[in-house]
Design an enzyme around this catalytic site. Structure first.
Site: not given
Ligand SMILES: O=C(O)c1cccc(C(=O)CC[C@H]2O[C@@H](n3cnc4c(=O)[nH]cnc43)[C@H](O)[C@@H]2O)c1
Ligand SMILES: [Zn+2]
Length: 375
Positions: A49, A205, A235, A313
């Site tokens: 990720h 997003g 998230e 990330d």
């Protein structure tokens, strides 16, 4: 126990440390067992990720900003530390898009991709699934064919020169609406465009005000075309978003999934069906999705038997890198070398690498860990 030695290739080496977090719980001085940072630095790893534009180091940002001097993104690494300090998730997306605006030509795309691979290779990342948002580039005028050629050219060069295997996850920037979903699905499934390295389909997003079920038809098309489903979910919203990702988008892994910890039935489901979570601890603090690192639910995931992978990330934007995320996870889970090697194995097992590739990286991890523990 405290190890005050930052890994030689840790986040400090990027020139980016964030005031208030370094030294601190997530910075290069995060307390871990002595020697563990050195072990992590040399450990072969997989990264599942990590975002393409979000991986642009200060060095890459400076080079791109010098090419496009009209941009508002600072070129000075010190100024970038402040620029990359976020008040909330919406602010993060605003800053993220200002970096997207720096990528204007196929040569910019190639430079970014190749240099991101170099940074991954320095951390002993053998395999990475890079989340790419082609819509953001094509809508800003980069030709779609040239975009695909640029990422593929960089992927092949990186594998040949650094030995790091890259694969792509194309994600829909959900807040940009169904036009972006249609465009992303088209780019991912059109046989004339779809790049060889593409393995999965995602959704990124903001989550608030962007319900997951509306994207079902696009995920159905991607899955029918042989892509794996890997949406971000839970998230910044609750566990119901993770359920939606599972039931509507056929998620095989969940990006973040942080709020799953609030739903024991969901945790049991993730564990039973071996749906891995892509956990990115420092990201969750930087975007203020989680208040403090000690409140991060990674321990609850492990306790519930969920397959946990550790990821970075948008590492330079969050003042971290993958090695530091492993150190943070080791501290939160109180892991020794064996425990950290098990986390690295989790990532390989949860990856979309072919069986021979998985066996090769797993073998490398085992050889490295055995040699370290024998020595
Ligand atoms: O490109 C556009 O025109 C555009 C218009 C409206 C909204 C967007 C986005 O929301 C882009 C978001 C962008 O953020 C990436 N990203 C990076 N890290 C994360 C994360 O932790 N959680 C969610 N998204 C993340 C994502 O891949 C998108 O590219 C764009
Ligand atoms: Zn992400």
């Amino acid at each position: 126990m405290t190890d005050h030695h930052a890994a030689p290739d840790g986040p400090a080496a990027t020139g980016l440390t964030r005031p208030g977090t370094a030294p601190g719980p997530t910075g290069p001085d995060a307390a871990v067992r002595p020697g563990l940072r050195e072990f992590i630095a040399g450990l072969p790893k997989a990264e599942l990720h990590v975002h393409h534009v979000g991986s642009a180091s200060p060095r890459i940002v400076s080079e791109l900003a010098a090419r496009h001097p009209d941009s508002k993104v600072p070129t000075d690494p010190e100024a970038l530390v402040d620029y990359f300090t976020f008040t909330d998730f919406a602010h993060f997306v605003e800053v993220y898009l200002s970096v997207v605006d720096l990528i204007r030509t196929p040569e910019d795309v190639r430079l970014l991709t190749y240099e991101v691979a170099r940074d991954l290779a320095r951390q002993q990342v053998r395999y990475a699934e890079l989340t790419v948002t082609p819509y953001s580039s094509t809508r800003r005028g980069i030709d779609e064919r040239a975009f695909m050629d640029a990422i593929e050219d960089a992927r092949k060069a990186a594998e040949a020169e650094f030995g790091t295997v890259l694969r792509w996850c194309f994600d829909i920037p959900g807040e940009a609406g169904l036009t972006s979903a249609e465009e992303t699905a088209r780019l991912a499934t059109d046989d004339r465009l779809r790049p060889e390295g593409l393995v999965s389909f995602g959704l990124g997003g903001p989550e608030i005000g962007v319900p997951r079920p509306q994207f079902k038809p696009y995920f159905d098309r991607a899955v029918a075309a042989g892509l794996h489903s890997v949406p971000h979910a839970g998230e910044t919203t609750g566990p119901e978003t993770v359920w939606d990702a599972l039931t509507e988008l056929r998620a095989e892994r969940i990006g973040h999934g942080t709020s799953s910890a609030r739903d024991p039935k969901l945790l049991a489901h993730l564990a039973e069906h071996r749906i891995p979570l892509e956990v990115c601890p420092t990201s969750n603090i930087a975007t203020r999705a989680v208040r403090t690192l000690d409140e991060h639910p990674i321990k609850d995931f492990v306790r519930a038997g969920v397959l946990v992978t550790v990821n970075s990330d948008d590492p330079p934007m969050f003042g971290t890198d993958l090695n530091n995320e492993y150190a943070v996870a080791a501290r939160l889970l109180d892991l020794d070398e064996q425990g950290v090697a098990a986390l690295a194995r989790n990532a390989v097992e949860a990856s979309f690498l072919d069986p021979a590739g998985k066996a090769r990286v797993l073998d490398e991890i085992d050889t490295y860990a055995s040699a370290w523990l024998a020595g």
